[in-house]
Design an enzyme around this catalytic site. Structure first.
Site, PDB file in Angstrom:
ATOM      1  N   PHE A   2       0.859  -1.181   0.000  1.00  0.00           N
ATOM      2  CA  PHE A   2       0.000   0.000   0.000  1.00  0.00           C
ATOM      3  C   PHE A   2       0.902   1.240   0.000  1.00  0.00           C
ATOM      4  CE2 PHE A   2      -2.745   3.286   1.635  1.00  0.00           C
ATOM      5  CZ  PHE A   2      -3.892   3.060   0.896  1.00  0.00           C
ATOM      6  N   ASP A  60       1.790  -4.846   8.422  1.00  0.00           N
ATOM      7  CA  ASP A  60       0.625  -3.990   8.218  1.00  0.00           C
ATOM      8  C   ASP A  60      -0.593  -4.920   8.114  1.00  0.00           C
ATOM      9  OD1 ASP A  60      -1.490  -2.562   7.086  1.00  0.00           O
ATOM     10  OD2 ASP A  60      -0.169  -1.219   5.968  1.00  0.00           O
ATOM     11  N   TYR A 113     -10.923   1.049  10.603  1.00  0.00           N
ATOM     12  CA  TYR A 113     -12.159   1.430   9.889  1.00  0.00           C
ATOM     13  C   TYR A 113     -12.559   0.433   8.816  1.00  0.00           C
ATOM     14  CZ  TYR A 113      -8.466   3.710   7.055  1.00  0.00           C
ATOM     15  OH  TYR A 113      -7.325   3.993   6.348  1.00  0.00           O
ATOM     16  N   LYS A 114     -11.819  -0.672   8.698  1.00  0.00           N
ATOM     17  CA  LYS A 114     -12.185  -1.673   7.684  1.00  0.00           C
ATOM     18  C   LYS A 114     -13.003  -2.775   8.363  1.00  0.00           C
ATOM     19  CE  LYS A 114      -7.931  -0.663   5.108  1.00  0.00           C
ATOM     20  NZ  LYS A 114      -8.449   0.023   3.921  1.00  0.00           N
TER      21      LYS A 114
END
Ligand SMILES: Cc1ncc(COP(=O)(O)O)c(C=O)c1O
Length: 412
Positions: free
Chosen positions: A126, A197, A222-223
């Site tokens: 990412f 991560d 938030y996922k």
């Protein structure tokens, strides 16, 4: 093979997680396949925020830092996330964003290996992880960042110069799942430290950080943890490293005695060293209510259903891909994928927009990926079948060719 209506009904009827959907506020008529980007609100969040605003903030005012436990929410919520990622209490805090936590963890890891000069990451990580690694490397003399072009070339880059390896547990584009125990021991064998991560795996893939001797981990809430847009992230550091942690964003919350108001920094003992400054309490309260929902739910059960949902979706869309120029880039082997299915397609952006217009929300990732996330807590097998049928409709009918679906929005 396409499952018949009864097969799907049977799968849903036998689903031990079928009732958790009622705990979420989801708009009618939507099949939500983007919980890998932003989880929907658990219903309990509304009451938790109301309570936090009216009573803790409104009535309690500043007293709530003590009376409502605001000051230690970073730790109490951290322990609850720690429980989900196999970390014993006292090693995880909720704080800042994943990007900022990557930055802190990279510096801390480099300090643990002062005689080594290389950070290793994957080119397809990412981007924020890479941007942070670039800036950390630029800020330290002689430290360089080396990127593995392919997952297969990663281990060959790790050598006696490697200070830290920064890895995504799940590839955000393809959904490929990395082997934490294996890669951690490979890095440890070379004397390096690893930062994982966990943005795309926390809450949906079983993780046992303590068992594999992990060093650091970061991830967002938030996922699959459903903490809300911009929810504070988490950072884990193994207890054995705590006394040696030096990180550059040492604010007053990382001080041993923040309210002594000393003019020099003295680091706190333990995981609070990874904090920085004041945290958004309302967001932390929302996250707390979202985590309540996971209490008593076995991650193993979530994983079983996640694999069932993604497997079914891949079976259904495979023939569509062959017919319409798409390619499933997510690994088929259960132990090699996270909880999403990614399809590469030349017109991925427009196809995703056409799907959204029909109530099937997935997302697009450049350059050509349609991403569909499968969150077992609120999705049914029926919805998987309906989403695949909608994709078929969009591809067969060519609805995506409408020029309005080609206009790129600010956020894709
Ligand atoms: C794998 C991964 N790492 C980091 C981030 C960025 O996190 P943040 O914007 O919260 O710093 C994301 C965001 O989607 C992500 O998917």
């Amino acid at each position: 093979m396409r499952p018949g209506a009864t097969d799907v009904a049977a799968l849903d009827a036998a689903d031990p997680l079928r009732r958790t959907r009622d705990l979420f506020e989801l708009p009618p008529g939507i099949i939500y396949l983007d919980g890998n980007s932003l989880g929907p609100p658990p219903k309990a969040v509304f009451a938790a925020l109301d309570q936090a605003v009216r009573h803790e903030w409104g009535a309690g005012l500043i007293r709530s830092w003590n009376d409502a436990g605001w000051f230690t929410l970073t730790d109490t919520l951290g322990d609850r996330i720690g429980h989900l990622i196999g970390a014993a209490a006292g090693q995880t805090v909720v704080t800042d964003s994943t990007s900022i936590n990557v930055y802190k963890a990279l510096h801390a890891a480099l300090t643990l290996r002062p005689d080594r000069r290389t950070i290793i990451a994957e080119r397809d990580s990412f981007p924020t992880d890479l941007y942070m690694a670039e800036s950390v490397a630029a800020s330290r003399q002689d430290v360089t960042l080396r990127l593995a072009a392919e997952p297969s070339s990663l281990t060959s880059l790790i050598d006696g110069e490697t200070a830290v390896v920064l890895l995504n547990h799940v590839d955000y584009r393809t959904g490929a799942l990395r082997d934490i125990p294996d890669l951690t021991s490979c890095a440890h064998a070379a004397g390096a430290v690893v930062i994982w991560d966990l943005c795309h795996s926390a809450g949906v893939v079983p993780i046992d950080l303590d068992a594999c001797g992990a060093d650091f981990a970061v991830g967002c809430a938030y996922k699959y943890l459903n903490g809300g847009p911009g929810a504070p992230a988490f950072v884990f550091a193994a207890r054995r490293h705590h006394d040696s942690i030096v990180q550059p964003l040492s604010g007053w919350w990382t001080h041993d005695r923040p309210f002594a108001m000393e003019s020099n920094h003295r680091p706190a003992a333990g995981i609070r060293r990874m904090l920085c400054g004041t945290q958004p309490i309302l967001s932390l309260r929302a996250l707390g209510a979202a985590l309540d929902l996971l209490d008593g739910v076995e991650i193993a059960a979530i994983r079983r259903k996640s694999l069932g949902l993604t497997r079914l979706f891949m079976e259904l869309v495979e023939p569509l891909c062959s017919a319409f120029g798409g390619r499933i880039v997510t690994p088929r082997a259960d132990n090699e994928r996270g909880s999403q299915v990614a399809i590469a397609h030349e017109n991925a952006y427009a196809v995703v927009q056409a799907l959204i217009a029909r109530g099937v929300i997935g997302d697009f990732r450049a350059p050509d990926i349609m991403r569909f996330g499968f969150a077992p807590l609120y999705l049914s097998y029926r919805e998987v079948v309906d989403a695949a049928a909608t994709l078929q409709d969009v591809l067969e009918g060519g609805a995506w060719r409408d020029p309005k679906f080609a206009a790129r929005a600010l956020v894709t």
